[in-house]
Motif scaffolding. Structure first.
Motif: not given
Lengths: 290, 289
Positions: A65, A83-84, A95, A97, A99-100, A108, A112, B188, B192-193, B197, B201, B204-206, B209-210
């Motif tokens: 990051f 990042p990977s 952290s 999500f 909404w999941k 997730f 991906m 968040l 995802a990264k 992601a 993505s 769409r995914e973060v 919806p956030a």
């Protein structure tokens, strides 16, 4: 994925001649300077240090990051540029999500990667079972306790089978009892998966209890002050925390940190706090008084 | 505090008549206890509406003059009479239907343009830098002030009214979506990264919806402003619609119809925001408990 990592012993982290500074209006501020650390494949290494010493900065650079101002971060010989999924990360703020559901969070990384829906659901259920969370797979994170949230966070980071796991004060927001249980869960998972772990904390007991090796950082600008081997045998038991060996390690690390914390706070206290309070220091330095 | 228990009392014997479920009455009692607050709200709300009607009735039947004049204000019963007449009148229903259609088209267009634009502005700085200044200048202009311009811009009256409705709801939707995007927790995004992601993505995914809770705030506010704008536009330049109906009633000295039009507007506005709230709960199951 994790089995392959175990066989070929992947996940060697190397941080060389590392420095990182931020640009501000007053010029560059050095966060971390002249730092060398490494994590061997399958090793559990912690970084401790006073708050603001740049230990999280260092971890975020390993995650990809932050870009080092100078020096280089490599994992298995290849330079980290961003990042990977091969470097899983667990955050203090969980952290997840919101909404999941729990299972969708764990899925997730696999999603991906393009894994089909059915397969990834099965993989996520297996992992959740290991963490004792299968009953909560359809819950939304908001309804979980802190300890459960962080278990989901760890499982989510492990789901893609990363070579290394990076944890940024993951148990800092948990109460003492939950924290001890989480430490046990983490060591169990680490021993089973045999991946490399880089763990940032300000809790000395936690660092000793979990690690093979502990790096102690100096106050800002952060650099490595000392590197301490933890020869305690594994599997570690909570009762070891009372052993003389543990306490000796604790005492040593404590005095190192204390020195740095005072150094970090000393300036603030003389400059701001004490003057504001009208306390006369009479030429004594803060460490002397404290 | 005692009223919910009183409310629970008559339910118990009714429950006892169901012999197949012996715990039914216990369950019903528990249900009443758990929903005490909601029932209380419902009771008081109904009582307050009834009180309002009584006050209205008294003020109009006695033609009270106290700073404001109730001399010409129609009584509730007169309004009810014109309501029963109106629901059998295809013309009145057409007014309502036309207003609803204008709202539907104008609001849908505003959502279809405003939400994606807000999302893109939140994600891409350059788009934000280009669009934001124009939006900030146009935003404070009330939709009513657009009426003359809209009449010049669009070939038909119908189109200009829909355009006014669109404008009214567009800015609240845009601004709230954008606000939602700025509040997305960067941790968040980092999480995802770390999980592999890519840009699409993450969007769409973060980000999406956030931002949804704020998008729905925008839609709710936008729907309110859409009705305000629509009614104003219909009163000024319409030939149909519930706003036109209300204004026409005034011109024709049909006082009961004025109140009927007003109540219809209120009910329609309430109904449409309920629809949006329901949609929000459907789309964001993690927010309802």
């Amino acid at each position: 994925m994790s089995q392959i990592a175990a066989e070929t012993r992947q996940g060697h982290i190397e941080v060389r001649d590392f420095a990182l500074s931020y640009e501000t209006i007053d010029g560059a501020v050095e966060a971390v300077t002249d730092t060398q650390i490494h994590v061997e494949a399958g090793e559990f290494v912690s970084i401790v240090g006073p708050s603001g010493c740049g230990k999280s900065t260092l971890l975020n650079a390993v995650a990809g990051f932050l870009k080092p101002t100078s020096g280089v971060v490599t994992v298995d010989g290849s330079v980290v540029t961003g990042p990977s999924a091969e470097r899983g990360m667990v955050f203090q703020q969980y952290s997840l999500f919101p909404w999941k559901t729990v299972r969708e969070n764990v899925e997730f990384g696999l999603k991906m990667r393009g894994m089909p829906k059915f397969e990834r659901a099965r993989a996520a259920r297996t992992l959740l079972g290991l963490a004792g969370l299968e009953a909560f797979e359809n819950h939304y994170p908001e309804r979980l306790s802190g300890g459960m949230k962080q278990r989901v966070g760890i499982v989510r980071a492990l789901a893609t089978g990363p070579k290394v796991l990076l944890l940024d004060e993951p148990f800092g927001a948990l109460d003492a009892q939950t924290r001890i249980i989480m430490q046990q869960i983490l060591t169990n998972m680490w021993q089973r998966l045999k991946i490399s772990v880089l763990f940032v904390t300000h809790d000395i007991d936690e660092a000793i209890f979990l690690s093979d090796r502990v790096y102690c950082m100096t106050a800002r600008p952060g650099s490595i002050k000392a590197e301490i081997q933890i020869p305690l045998e594994r599997p570690r038991q909570q009762s070891m925390m009372m052993s003389s060996e543990f306490l000796a390690l604790r005492r040593g690390l404590m005095s190192l940190i204390r020195e740095e914390s005072l150094k970090a706070m000393g300036g603030e206290i003389t400059d701001l706090g004490m003057q504001g309070l009208g306390i006369e220091l009479q030429g004594q330095s803060i460490p002397d008084i404290l | 505090m005692t009223s919910p228990e009183q409310a629970a009392a008559p339910a118990a014997p009714a429950a006892a008549t169901l012999p197949s479920r012996p715990e039914f009455s216990a369950r019903a009692a528990r249900w009443f206890r758990l929903n005490q607050d909601r029932l209380r709200g419902l009771l008081i709300g109904t009582a307050s509406l009834i009180l309002f009607l009584i006050a209205w009735h008294l003020l109009t039947t006695y033609r009270v003059v106290f700073f404001v004049k109730f001399t010409n204000v129609p009584a509730p019963l007169a309004v009810y009479a014109s309501f029963t007449k109106a629901i059998h009148d295809p013309k009145f229903l057409m007014h309502i239907l036309l207003s609803c259609r204008r709202i539907f088209i104008g609001f849908s267009l505003a959502a279809l343009v405003g939400v994606p634009l807000g999302l893109i502005m939140g994600r891409f700085k350059l788009v934000h830098e280009i669009v934001f200044p124009v939006a900030e200048v146009l935003r404070p202009i009330p939709a009513i002030a657009w009426v003359p311009m809209a009449i010049m811009l669009w070939p038909t009256n119908e189109q200009s009214i829909v355009f006014i409705t669109f404008l009214g709801s567009f800015f609240p939707i845009l601004v709230n979506t954008l606000h939602g995007m700025t509040l997305v927790d960067p941790v968040l995004v980092r999480a995802a990264k770390c999980l592999g992601a890519r840009e699409a993505s993450i969007f769409r995914e973060v980000y999406f919806p956030a931002s949804l809770p704020h998008i729905f705030t925008g839609l709710t506010v936008g729907m309110g402003v859409a009705w305000v704008s629509l009614i104003a536009a219909e009163m000024i330049s319409g030939q149909f619609g519930i706003g036109y109906f209300t204004w026409e009633a005034y011109s024709l000295v049909q006082y009961a119809d004025i109140a009927l039009g007003m109540i219809a507007i209120g009910v329609l506005g309430l109904g449409s925001s309920l629809v949006i709230r329901a949609a929000g709960q459907l789309v964001m199951p993690w927010r309802s408990r």
